[in-house]
Structures are given as C-alpha cells and as structure tokens.
Design a protein around this motif. Structure first.
Motif, PDB file in Angstrom:
ATOM      1  N   LEU A  72      44.291  38.337  39.277  1.00 22.17           N
ATOM      2  CA  LEU A  72      44.170  37.511  40.477  1.00 22.17           C
ATOM      3  C   LEU A  72      44.429  36.048  40.146  1.00 22.17           C
ATOM      4  CD1 LEU A  72      41.009  39.210  42.011  1.00 22.17           C
ATOM      5  CD2 LEU A  72      43.331  39.295  42.959  1.00 22.17           C
ATOM      6  N   ASP A 166      37.473  38.326  43.082  1.00 23.87           N
ATOM      7  CA  ASP A 166      37.269  39.752  42.824  1.00 23.87           C
ATOM      8  C   ASP A 166      35.895  40.220  43.291  1.00 23.87           C
ATOM      9  OD1 ASP A 166      38.250  42.264  41.637  1.00 23.87           O
ATOM     10  OD2 ASP A 166      36.553  42.005  40.294  1.00 23.87           O
ATOM     11  N   GLY A 172      40.943  34.825  49.190  1.00 22.67           N
ATOM     12  CA  GLY A 172      41.965  35.851  49.344  1.00 22.67           C
ATOM     13  C   GLY A 172      43.159  35.435  50.169  1.00 22.67           C
ATOM     14  N   ARG A 179      43.944  41.365  46.187  1.00 24.29           N
ATOM     15  CA  ARG A 179      42.651  41.938  45.822  1.00 24.29           C
ATOM     16  C   ARG A 179      42.574  43.407  46.227  1.00 24.29           C
ATOM     17  NH1 ARG A 179      37.228  41.658  48.705  1.00 24.29           N
ATOM     18  NH2 ARG A 179      35.615  41.820  47.088  1.00 24.29           N
TER      19      ARG A 179
END
Length: 216
Positions: A72, A166, A172, A179
């Motif tokens: 990520l 996460d 996001g 994710r």
C-alpha cells in the motif's frame, strides 16, 4: 532517488543470505510476493533477509499485514511520484510490529520503540549505514502516531500511510481499490480486532512517542 529504486547503501554486508525460491516462503504470502513491487525485491539480500526475519518473528496474520503495509505504501508512492528507499521501507514494514510479540518488558515508547530497536539491530548486522538506520527506525517508532510528524521523511510518511490504511481504511481514496485487492489476495479476517487487542495488551495508550522523542 526515484521511486522504485533501491538505496545507495545496499546493505549487502553482515549476515549472509541466499535468494529463496517462491515456494520456500509461506503459501499465504505468495499472492502478495507475486505483486511487482515485492517480486522485484526478492533477489535483494537485505530484502530477503528482512522477510526471513519477519517469517521467524511474526504470527501469520501480522506478517500478512506487514506485506500489505509495504504494498500500500509503494502504491501511494507510485501514485504521487514520491522518491523513497524501497528496500529500506520493506525492511521497516517487516519489523514495524515485531515489538507486539514476545515477552520482553516494554519501557517508554512501547511496542513501536521496541520494534525500532529490533530493526536497528537487524540493519546494523547487515552493515547498513547510521544515517539510513536513523531514517528507517524513526519511521517505525512513529508509525502509530495519529498523523506523521511535519518533518517526517518519505519513508516515515509512507509506512504510516500503509499501516493505517491496511488496519483502518484511512487514506484509501488516494489509491482506490488497492486495499480491497490486497485483502482479497491475502485475507486476514477480523485482523483489525485482533490487532487492536495486541496493541491494548502492550499498553500503547500511555507510551505513544512524540516527535521530540523519536527524532533523536
């Protein structure tokens, strides 16, 4: 240094390490290790050694969280065009929650400080220079702050971003769908609940570091 490159200090000294074939890693890791950002680093001695230590030290669910954290963070860096130390950040991600396990008493700084100490010991054993170690260990010590410090470098900001996204989903919108994709490849049901229980058991709330304590 451009995003997607290694660091000038390769960390090739110290303890020996030989590349492992994909089948040597835990089966649950393989979908994530196949992602380009990780697959490109598997032949690097420092990256491989960090993953080996992560496999030894962390429970399976926490290890998957660490791999997702790196992926990520890397996705965010690529989206923003952020230059950073990829191999170093992978090592930081591998160690950032190691302080949550074991029975060693935790002093001021709680589990993030303990994780940073374990990372520093690992990096020193691989002859990583002091400046690079300071950067990476600071990222680990500060990753549980609500927000990165104003003077945090790219590694600290990216580790913070990946870890929080996460676990909580925060951030996001910067990398839509990433994710969900990674959780589909390597699911850890109820991870946020179990992670919160581990943090609470370490008494994190009373020992969160501030920027003055973590920048020394």
């Amino acid at each position: 240094m451009a995003a997607g490159t290694g660091a000038p200090d390769s960390g090739r000294g110290g303890a020996s390490w030989h590349p492992l074939p994909p089948e040597a890693w835990p089966e649950a890791w393989r979908p994530l290790l196949g992602r380009p950002a990780l697959a490109e680093l598997l032949g690097h001695p420092l990256a491989g050694a960090a993953l080996t230590e992560m496999c030894r030290l962390l429970p399976p669910g926490v290890a998957l969280h660490s791999l997702r954290t790196f992926l990520l963070a890397d996705a965010c860096a690529r989206t923003l065009g952020t230059a950073y130390d990829r191999v170093g950040l992978l090592a930081a991600a591998a160690f950032h929650d190691t302080g949550l396990v074991g029975r060693t008493p935790l002093g001021p700084g709680g589990f993030p400080r303990r994780s940073a100490e374990l990372l520093d010991r690992f990096l020193a054993g691989h002859q990583v220079g002091a400046g690079r170690r300071r950067t990476l260990t600071r990222a680990v010590r500060e990753h549980m702050r609500p927000f990165p410090a104003r003077d945090a470098g790219p590694e600290a900001r990216l580790l913070h971003f990946g870890a929080w996204l996460d676990v909580t989903g925060r951030g996001g919108r910067q990398i839509p769908g990433e994710r969900r994709l990674l959780n589909g490849l390597a699911p850890t049901p109820w991870f946020a609940v179990s992670f919160s229980a581990r943090v609470a058991a370490c008494g994190l709330r009373r020992v969160l570091p501030d920027s003055s304590a973590t920048s020394r």
